[in-house]
Design an enzyme around this catalytic site. Structure first.
Site, PDB file in Angstrom:
ATOM      1  N   THR A  48       0.841  -1.195   0.000  1.00  0.00           N
ATOM      2  CA  THR A  48       0.000   0.000   0.000  1.00  0.00           C
ATOM      3  C   THR A  48       0.880   1.251   0.000  1.00  0.00           C
ATOM      4  O   THR A  48       0.619   2.215  -0.719  1.00  0.00           O
ATOM      5  CB  THR A  48      -0.947  -0.008   1.218  1.00  0.00           C
TER       6      THR A  48
ATOM      7  N   ASN B  69      -6.624  -9.114  -7.677  1.00  0.00           N
ATOM      8  CA  ASN B  69      -6.621  -9.886  -6.432  1.00  0.00           C
ATOM      9  C   ASN B  69      -7.901 -10.677  -6.189  1.00  0.00           C
ATOM     10  O   ASN B  69      -7.878 -11.677  -5.486  1.00  0.00           O
ATOM     11  CB  ASN B  69      -6.353  -8.958  -5.250  1.00  0.00           C
TER      12      ASN B  69
ATOM     13  N   GLN C  95      -0.109  -9.590  -6.686  1.00  0.00           N
ATOM     14  CA  GLN C  95      -0.712 -10.915  -6.849  1.00  0.00           C
ATOM     15  C   GLN C  95      -0.018 -11.732  -7.941  1.00  0.00           C
ATOM     16  O   GLN C  95      -0.111 -12.951  -7.970  1.00  0.00           O
ATOM     17  CB  GLN C  95      -2.203 -10.800  -7.182  1.00  0.00           C
TER      18      GLN C  95
ATOM     19  N   SER D  67       4.864  -7.089  -2.725  1.00  0.00           N
ATOM     20  CA  SER D  67       4.580  -7.244  -1.300  1.00  0.00           C
ATOM     21  C   SER D  67       5.293  -8.483  -0.777  1.00  0.00           C
ATOM     22  O   SER D  67       5.406  -9.485  -1.486  1.00  0.00           O
ATOM     23  CB  SER D  67       3.069  -7.397  -1.099  1.00  0.00           C
TER      24      SER D  67
ATOM     25  N   HIS E  28       4.347 -10.396   2.037  1.00  0.00           N
ATOM     26  CA  HIS E  28       3.539 -11.472   2.633  1.00  0.00           C
ATOM     27  C   HIS E  28       2.662 -12.230   1.649  1.00  0.00           C
ATOM     28  O   HIS E  28       1.975 -13.169   2.027  1.00  0.00           O
ATOM     29  CB  HIS E  28       2.721 -10.940   3.813  1.00  0.00           C
TER      30      HIS E  28
ATOM     31  N   THR F 281      14.265   4.321   9.966  1.00  0.00           N
ATOM     32  CA  THR F 281      15.198   3.209  10.171  1.00  0.00           C
ATOM     33  C   THR F 281      14.683   1.949   9.511  1.00  0.00           C
ATOM     34  O   THR F 281      13.515   1.584   9.691  1.00  0.00           O
ATOM     35  CB  THR F 281      15.408   2.972  11.678  1.00  0.00           C
TER      36      THR F 281
ATOM     37  N   CYS G  48     -20.976  -8.369   3.732  1.00  0.00           N
ATOM     38  CA  CYS G  48     -20.848  -8.425   5.177  1.00  0.00           C
ATOM     39  C   CYS G  48     -19.464  -8.764   5.699  1.00  0.00           C
ATOM     40  O   CYS G  48     -19.011  -8.167   6.659  1.00  0.00           O
ATOM     41  CB  CYS G  48     -21.864  -9.397   5.722  1.00  0.00           C
TER      42      CYS G  48
END
Lengths: 158, 396
Positions: free
Chosen positions: B72, B155, B189, B209, B211, B247, B337
């Protein structure tokens, strides 16, 4: 499996009570709409208690919605059973939250649907039988009808 | 109880090798990479090594790699940095072209800039398959266009975008243009499965990214072509050549380098992709064949090897997710939801599948640790769940 919901919600979601259309029902409440991702039908059968007062003898439901919406519908069919019409109308959204446990904020909307659906079912029963409709119930009925119209118009604003 | 993880597009399990590569920098090698003593030297060295590993993967120079706090952050840096640099050059209201199906890290950043009047934006629509048309990019270029930002693969539906084609289009166009149009892609992705060589893609900026590639959370990469200048959006020390000061998070950077090692080898990547694709096809075919009222969202062909996104008519996605969770299977939904947001997925809506189908979708995203027996278990439990939920539903 642990989930973000309370044990009580998962209990009703996994094993919902009183599922299905009711044959020979006295009142039917329909709330929600597919655009918002939830549709609920709530059926009631009205009878009389020993003192001759009108009570909700049976309730059943059909729900398209999330786990919370399904659990709330199921729980409400149990809660409302045997209550007089007046007492049934007194059931608040908070009562259901208390019974089932808190839900994440965005889901509160989903947990309120069942109470609305019950109100609509009672409204349906009272109209059909030409009985007096309490002012608050009537107002809420009109409010729901208006919202439904607006949502259908815009397909949004759930 | 079985535990099956089919949510690899949300995040991936950290690879054991990655974990081990990180450990020293959380323990004895704790130095600040900016320090001149030997504690600092160790940290400095591993950051350099990781930078080299990423540069190798992307086929670029080591100094074109910037480590950031997340993908992001990288997306924000690319967009805000380019816009600020363009404004500095005198383009008061730059124009950005993006797609309607971008990740929120791109979409919301551009929408914000548009809202406060800093940029003009064009959101390219996609067809049913979820793929941007290169000619739409061409047709929407304007005099003040400074940036095109299109994701490499989506994604939610895994739709692969024609990045190399758009890259070569912009290259041709840029010969004649005074203000060069820069090209950014969010490859978060795609990185596990597709070639990310920046020369082949023709991109100026690219986001990765940690992760999503079996690495740690809290680490992103921004590739920035050397001749491209972007303005910083936060200020502080000299770290990451002042593009992302602060840092360095040495352990996660070490982890990022090691995670890249796991996807760098092209042969291995292709082998891995084929294995996952086989599982994906088994899952798609199994669901579509055995459960009625199901539709695959997005193109079948132009799809990441690990993505399955299917709608189940008459059922809300979140209720499927919760029921699968009870069976030990983790999936996700783009629907209302579950995400804490009542709006249906903007990606599915952009495909034009309709709001009801958008609400009833489930994303199964596979990864390198999934097995055939897990897919078989999934295909065994899912039909019962859908049947049960449809019995409760008023819409059959």
């Amino acid at each position: 499996m642990p989930s973000i919901y309370s044990r009580e919600i998962m209990k009703h979601f996994k094993n919902p009570r009183n599922v299905g259309k009711m044959k020979g029902y006295d009142g039917l409440g329909k709330v929600g709409n597919p655009f918002c991702g939830d549709v609920m039908e709530f059926y009631i059968k009205v009878g009389k208690d020993k003192k001759g007062k009108e009570i909700i003898q049976q309730a059943s439901f059909l729900t398209l919605g999330c786990a919370v919406a399904i659990a709330n519908s199921s729980a409400l069919t149990e809660v409302v059973k045997g209550k007089t019409i007046e007492k049934a109308l007194e059931i608040t959204k908070q009562d259901l939250l208390n019974k089932l446990g808190e839900v994440p904020k965005p889901k509160i909307h989903c947990s309120f649907l069942a109470v609305d659906a019950l109100g609509e079912a009672i409204h349906d029963y009272l109209i059909k039988n030409e009985k007096i409709i309490p002012e608050a119930l009537n107002k809420h009925h009109q409010q729901l009808a208006k919202e439904k119209q607006e949502v259908e118009k815009s397909h949004k604003n759930c | 109880m079985k535990r099956i993880y089919l949510d690899n597009s949300a995040t991936t399990k950290i690879d054991k090798k990655v974990f081990e590569a990180m450990l020293p920098y959380l323990k004895e090698d704790f130095g600040n990479a900016s320090s001149l003593h030997w504690f600092g030297e160790k940290s400095y060295e591993i950051i350099n090594k990781a930078r080299g590993q990423v540069a190798d993967f992307l086929g670029c120079n080591i100094l074109e790699i910037y480590f950031t706090g997340s993908a992001t952050v990288s997306d924000n840096l690319a967009i805000l940095g380019v816009v600020k640099a363009s404004q500095k050059k005198g383009i008061t209201k730059p124009h950005i072209i993006t797609s309607a199906i971008e990740h929120p890290a791109v979409l919301e950043t551009i929408k914000h800039l548009e809202k406060i009047g800093e940029v003009e934006a064009t959101y390219l629509s996609v067809g049913k398959g979820g793929v941007v048309k290169t000619e739409d990019v061409e047709n929407n270029l304007k005099e003040n266009t400074v940036l095109v930002s299109i994701m490499y693969a989506n994604n939610e539906i895994g739709a692969i975008q024609p990045i190399a084609e758009i890259g070569s289009l912009l290259k041709t166009k840029n010969y004649k243009l005074k203000t060069k149009v820069l090209f950014h892609t969010d490859a978060v992705q795609a990185a596990n499965y597709l070639d990310c060589n920046v020369e082949k893609l023709g991109v100026d900026l690219l986001t990765l990214s940690g992760h999503k590639i079996y690495g740690p959370k809290g680490i992103g990469v921004l590739y920035k072509r050397k001749i491209v200048s972007i303005e910083p959006i936060i200020f502080g020390g000299h770290q990451e050549r002042r593009i992302w000061p602060g840092t360095e998070n040495v352990a996660t950077i070490a982890g990022m380098g090691e995670a890249i090692e796991g996807i760098k080898n092209q042969e291995l990547r292709i082998k891995n992709s084929e294995k996952i694709e086989k599982l994906r096809d088994r899952l798609i075919d199994g669901i579509l064949k055995n459960i009625s009222g199901t539709d695959l969202n997005g193109s079948r062909e132009n799809r990441l090897p690990n993505n399955v996104n299917i709608s189940f008519s008459g059922v809300e996605g979140e209720s499927i997710l919760m029921a699968l969770n009870e069976k030990g299977v983790a999936v996700s939904t783009g629907s209302a939801c579950a995400s804490g947001n009542l709006d249906p997925s903007h990606v599915l809506m952009a495909l034009g599948v309709g709001i009801e189908r958008a609400h009833s979708s489930i994303r199964f995203s596979l990864g390198k640790y999934n097995t055939e027996s897990e897919i078989n278990y999934m295909l065994k439990v899912l039909p019962e769940i859908i049947k049960r939920l449809r019995e409760i539903s008023p819409l059959k």
